[in-house]
Scaffold this active site. Structure first.
Site, PDB file in Angstrom:
ATOM      1  N   ARG A 271      -9.981   0.795   8.527  1.00 46.27           N
ATOM      2  CA  ARG A 271      -9.522  -0.564   8.815  1.00 46.27           C
ATOM      3  C   ARG A 271     -10.555  -1.355   9.605  1.00 46.27           C
ATOM      4  O   ARG A 271     -10.293  -2.503   9.942  1.00 46.27           O
ATOM      5  CB  ARG A 271      -8.277  -0.457   9.685  1.00 46.27           C
ATOM      6  CG  ARG A 271      -7.005  -0.861   9.007  1.00 46.27           C
ATOM      7  CD  ARG A 271      -5.910  -0.396   9.932  1.00 46.27           C
ATOM      8  NE  ARG A 271      -4.759  -1.199   9.814  1.00 46.27           N
ATOM      9  CZ  ARG A 271      -3.658  -0.816   9.185  1.00 46.27           C
ATOM     10  NH1 ARG A 271      -3.604   0.344   8.594  1.00 46.27           N
ATOM     11  NH2 ARG A 271      -2.618  -1.597   9.164  1.00 46.27           N
TER      12      ARG A 271
ATOM     13  N   LYS B 242       0.837  -1.215   0.000  1.00 43.73           N
ATOM     14  CA  LYS B 242       0.000   0.000   0.000  1.00 43.73           C
ATOM     15  C   LYS B 242       0.871   1.264   0.000  1.00 43.73           C
ATOM     16  O   LYS B 242       0.661   2.173  -0.794  1.00 43.73           O
ATOM     17  CB  LYS B 242      -0.918   0.030   1.247  1.00 43.73           C
ATOM     18  CG  LYS B 242      -1.853  -1.161   1.344  1.00 43.73           C
ATOM     19  CD  LYS B 242      -2.753  -1.073   2.565  1.00 43.73           C
ATOM     20  CE  LYS B 242      -2.023  -1.161   3.891  1.00 43.73           C
ATOM     21  NZ  LYS B 242      -1.321  -2.434   4.124  1.00 43.73           N
TER      22      LYS B 242
ATOM     23  N   ARG C 293      -0.671  -9.240  13.202  1.00 41.93           N
ATOM     24  CA  ARG C 293      -1.270  -8.235  12.299  1.00 41.93           C
ATOM     25  C   ARG C 293      -2.132  -8.907  11.232  1.00 41.93           C
ATOM     26  O   ARG C 293      -3.191  -8.394  10.863  1.00 41.93           O
ATOM     27  CB  ARG C 293      -0.167  -7.399  11.641  1.00 41.93           C
ATOM     28  CG  ARG C 293       0.485  -6.427  12.621  1.00 41.93           C
ATOM     29  CD  ARG C 293       1.840  -5.952  12.149  1.00 41.93           C
ATOM     30  NE  ARG C 293       1.813  -5.191  10.933  1.00 41.93           N
ATOM     31  CZ  ARG C 293       2.881  -4.983  10.163  1.00 41.93           C
ATOM     32  NH1 ARG C 293       4.057  -5.483  10.494  1.00 41.93           N
ATOM     33  NH2 ARG C 293       2.772  -4.264   9.078  1.00 41.93           N
TER      34      ARG C 293
ATOM     35  N   ARG D 195      11.161  -1.882  11.136  1.00 43.14           N
ATOM     36  CA  ARG D 195      10.014  -1.568  12.008  1.00 43.14           C
ATOM     37  C   ARG D 195       9.855  -2.632  13.084  1.00 43.14           C
ATOM     38  O   ARG D 195       9.926  -3.823  12.779  1.00 43.14           O
ATOM     39  CB  ARG D 195       8.731  -1.476  11.169  1.00 43.14           C
ATOM     40  CG  ARG D 195       8.497  -0.083  10.626  1.00 43.14           C
ATOM     41  CD  ARG D 195       7.368   0.008   9.659  1.00 43.14           C
ATOM     42  NE  ARG D 195       6.116  -0.636  10.058  1.00 43.14           N
ATOM     43  CZ  ARG D 195       4.996  -0.579   9.341  1.00 43.14           C
ATOM     44  NH1 ARG D 195       4.977   0.106   8.206  1.00 43.14           N
ATOM     45  NH2 ARG D 195       3.902  -1.185   9.731  1.00 43.14           N
TER      46      ARG D 195
ATOM     47  N   ARG E 189      11.923  -6.053   4.957  1.00 46.31           N
ATOM     48  CA  ARG E 189      11.654  -4.624   4.732  1.00 46.31           C
ATOM     49  C   ARG E 189      12.578  -3.739   5.561  1.00 46.31           C
ATOM     50  O   ARG E 189      12.870  -4.008   6.722  1.00 46.31           O
ATOM     51  CB  ARG E 189      10.203  -4.298   5.093  1.00 46.31           C
ATOM     52  CG  ARG E 189       9.920  -2.796   4.997  1.00 46.31           C
ATOM     53  CD  ARG E 189       8.470  -2.463   4.980  1.00 46.31           C
ATOM     54  NE  ARG E 189       7.751  -2.865   6.170  1.00 46.31           N
ATOM     55  CZ  ARG E 189       6.456  -2.647   6.352  1.00 46.31           C
ATOM     56  NH1 ARG E 189       5.760  -2.033   5.418  1.00 46.31           N
ATOM     57  NH2 ARG E 189       5.860  -3.050   7.451  1.00 46.31           N
TER      58      ARG E 189
END
Ligand code: AP5
Length: 214
Positions: A88, A13, A171, A160, A127
């Protein structure tokens, strides 16, 4: 453009929102980025959000709805916006509908990026993120510069805390329980377009652009 970009954690996203928003000359409004910035600055909002984010839970609806109300009232959103990571939950989507109705600015598009779970785990485990501008890299597929700094703004890249495997799994569970129901919510309004998020970034961008109506 008045659009929502949805998808599970790691669907791309943030990566795609940067291209789409720039192309349409509208602001990218990413609740995750706003909350991380508040956390870094140690504001009351950031302190409240921290524990939820660190364990992969959603920050309470009232907090993020207030944040979006404030952000959408800013001048740069008057000509359009791209929401990334909001809404969300069904209550968040209802609040957005009411807010946009009051502003006489109905949504044009809701784009859902679909990526299988194995690919998500691979993407998030590699990431590296820029804490200043939010640009995402991947150690294999989108390698960061050799000095470990962001190629766009020069800040030092970070991993992160919520990209740890246990938190990614939490998540994904939260996504399935709380966010996936939005698919039906927006399909019933004729706004939803689903887009395959697997493949080179630029191919996914082209698919998303082709799916946009507004
Ligand atoms: P948020 O920051 O919104 O996290 P998320 O939705 O889990 O999404 P991510 O940022 O992890 O992934 P992304 O889809 O943007 O993927 P990216 O482009 O980085 O939210 C974080 C937390 O904040 C939440 O858990 C919650 O606590 C809180 N929060 C935020 N909004 C909230 C709300 N509305 N209500 C309540 N709480 C809220 O890409 C991922 C990786 O894949 C990168 O390494 C990238 O390089 C790579 N990649 C991208 N595209 C491709 C491709 N096509 N092929 C291969 N690799 C790719």
């Amino acid at each position: 453009m008045r659009a929502v970009l949805m998808g599970p954690p790691g669907a791309g996203k943030g990566t795609q929102a940067k291209f789409l928003a720039k192309d349409a000359a509208v602001p990218q409004i990413a609740t995750g980025d706003i909350l991380r910035k508040a956390r870094e600055e140690g504001t009351p909002l950031g302190r409240e959000a921290q524990s939820y984010m660190d364990r992969g839970d959603l920050v309470p609806d009232a907090v993020v709805i207030g944040l979006i109300e404030q952000r959408l009232s800013q001048q740069d959103a008057a000509q359009g916006f791209l929401l990334d990571g909001f809404p969300r939950t069904v209550p968040q989507a209802g609040a957005l509908d009411r807010l946009l109705e009051e502003m006489s600015q109905p949504l044009h598009d809701v784009l859902l990026i679909e990526v299988p779970e194995e690919a998500i785990v691979h993407r998030l485990s590699g990431r590296r993120t820029c804490p200043s501008c939010g640009r995402a890299y991947h150690v294999e597929t989108a390698p960061p510069p050799a000095d470990g700094r962001c190629g766009s703004c020069g800040s030092e890249l970070v991993t992160r805390p919520d990209d740890r495997l246990e938190t990614v799994q939490a998540r994904l569970k939260v996504y399935a329980e709380s966010t996936a129901p939005l698919r039906d919510y927006y399909a019933a309004r004729g706004l939803l377009r689903t887009v395959d998020g697997v493949g080179p970034v630029e191919e996914v961008t082209a698919r998303l652009k082709a799916a946009l109506r507004g």
